[in-house]
Write an enzyme that holds these catalytic residues in place. Sequence first.
Site, PDB file in Angstrom:
ATOM      1  N   LYS A 132      -9.823   9.914  -5.230  1.00  0.00           N
ATOM      2  CA  LYS A 132      -9.010  10.832  -6.047  1.00  0.00           C
ATOM      3  C   LYS A 132      -9.806  11.270  -7.257  1.00  0.00           C
ATOM      4  O   LYS A 132     -10.586  10.493  -7.814  1.00  0.00           O
ATOM      5  CB  LYS A 132      -7.765  10.112  -6.549  1.00  0.00           C
ATOM      6  N   GLU A 177      -5.476  -2.700   4.095  1.00  0.00           N
ATOM      7  CA  GLU A 177      -5.316  -3.400   2.811  1.00  0.00           C
ATOM      8  C   GLU A 177      -3.852  -3.547   2.397  1.00  0.00           C
ATOM      9  O   GLU A 177      -2.964  -2.856   2.912  1.00  0.00           O
ATOM     10  CB  GLU A 177      -6.097  -2.686   1.700  1.00  0.00           C
TER      11      GLU A 177
HETATM   12  N1  PSU Z   1      -7.208   4.630  -5.149  1.00  0.00           N
HETATM   13  C1  PSU Z   1      -6.242   5.242  -4.451  1.00  0.00           C
HETATM   14  N2  PSU Z   1      -5.274   4.477  -3.895  1.00  0.00           N
HETATM   15  C2  PSU Z   1      -5.261   3.111  -4.044  1.00  0.00           C
HETATM   16  C3  PSU Z   1      -6.280   2.485  -4.784  1.00  0.00           C
HETATM   17  C4  PSU Z   1      -7.241   3.284  -5.325  1.00  0.00           C
HETATM   18  O1  PSU Z   1      -6.247   6.451  -4.315  1.00  0.00           O
HETATM   19  O2  PSU Z   1      -4.350   2.454  -3.537  1.00  0.00           O
HETATM   20  C5  PSU Z   1      -6.286   0.990  -4.931  1.00  0.00           C
HETATM   21  C6  PSU Z   1      -7.136   0.348  -3.821  1.00  0.00           C
HETATM   22  O3  PSU Z   1      -6.601  -0.904  -3.471  1.00  0.00           O
HETATM   23  C7  PSU Z   1      -8.468   0.193  -4.517  1.00  0.00           C
HETATM   24  C8  PSU Z   1      -8.023  -0.192  -5.900  1.00  0.00           C
HETATM   25  O4  PSU Z   1      -9.304  -0.782  -3.946  1.00  0.00           O
HETATM   26  O5  PSU Z   1      -6.897   0.628  -6.162  1.00  0.00           O
HETATM   27  C9  PSU Z   1      -9.108   0.036  -6.924  1.00  0.00           C
HETATM   28  O6  PSU Z   1      -8.716  -0.481  -8.167  1.00  0.00           O
HETATM   29  P1  PSU Z   1      -9.747  -0.530  -9.373  1.00  0.00           P
HETATM   30  O7  PSU Z   1     -10.064   0.893  -9.720  1.00  0.00           O
HETATM   31  O8  PSU Z   1      -9.037  -1.226 -10.483  1.00  0.00           O
HETATM   32  O9  PSU Z   1     -10.948  -1.251  -8.878  1.00  0.00           O
END
Ligand code: PSU
Length: 305
Positions: free
Chosen positions: A161, A26
């Site tokens: 996390k 990604e």
């Molecule tokens: N959690 C992490 N590292 C990340 C992300 C989430 O520990 O880099 C990033 C990823 O790209 C994930 C996105 O798909 O954040 C999720 O965002 P949201 O919670 O806004 O859907």
Amino acid sequence: MLNKYLDIKPEVAEALAAGKPVVALESTIISHGMPYPQNVQTALAVEQIVRENGAVPATIAVIGGRLKAGLTPEEIEYFGKKGLSIAKASRRDLAVLCARGEDGATTVTTTMMIAHMAGIKVFATGGIGGVHRGAETTMDISADLEELAQTPVMVVCAGAKSILDLGLTLEYLETHGVPVVGYETKKLPAFFTRESDFEVDYRMDSPEEIAKAFKVQNELGLPGGMLVANPIPVEYSMDAKVINAAIDQAVKEAEEKGIHGKETTPFLLARVTELTGGNSLESNIQLVFNNARLAAKTAAAYCQA
Ligand code: PSU
Ligand code: MN
């Protein structure tokens, strides 16, 4: 017919046509997840690790309104340098970005979508989004979980996390029929630490075992993906007390500041990194390397399964 907005890098297209293993990666992790230049160095090193373990890397992004399955090193440099000024692209953003000819850093959601359009089965990342703490009132649930429910791509991560509510995240995945596999563990890893208080559905101990289960899932015609949680290597795992204190502090600040919507996850990730200093960055890099190794071996096993 392939999607008219999709560009597959020639090396990736050749591997797919020959039935060779490919691993999707990604770009939100590059633009939003780490500082420059470590983000570019890490992204290039991850691609190298995928190659060394027998697969072709395809870093995924939106560039000038084109969906890219596979980036050149120059494009990776561009994404790393532009950092936060590149929009975070989730499912709802894709059409507008393509219509306007803009750039977007793909999250787990959009990386899965574009990987699937290209015919890529396995994707390696760091951590996924999930159900946020307090979601019973905010309804903040990452689109990543919906995508895992509907798109047949395996996501290899280091768990999630604990900025999230890990228990509710597992409940949501269960409701949506997404299998959660622990690699060599029955415990759900929590990204910086090897264990959480929660258990995964299945423990599997080899790339072959994981690949076979996913192959059968696809052959059964089940629509969704599979989540493979690979614990951070012991030598890079962090002290749970230190990391949880930083996470609690970051969650409190986000509430006080009224951070919401797509800003929540980037805010929490950035604050946790600041509060824990460089240690968490090094751990983050190492767990992504570890996931790239497992994903490449699993993609190779999938091609043989
Ligand atoms: N959690 C992490 N590292 C990340 C992300 C989430 O520990 O880099 C990033 C990823 O790209 C994930 C996105 O798909 O954040 C999720 O965002 P949201 O919670 O806004 O859907
Ligand atoms: Mn959210």
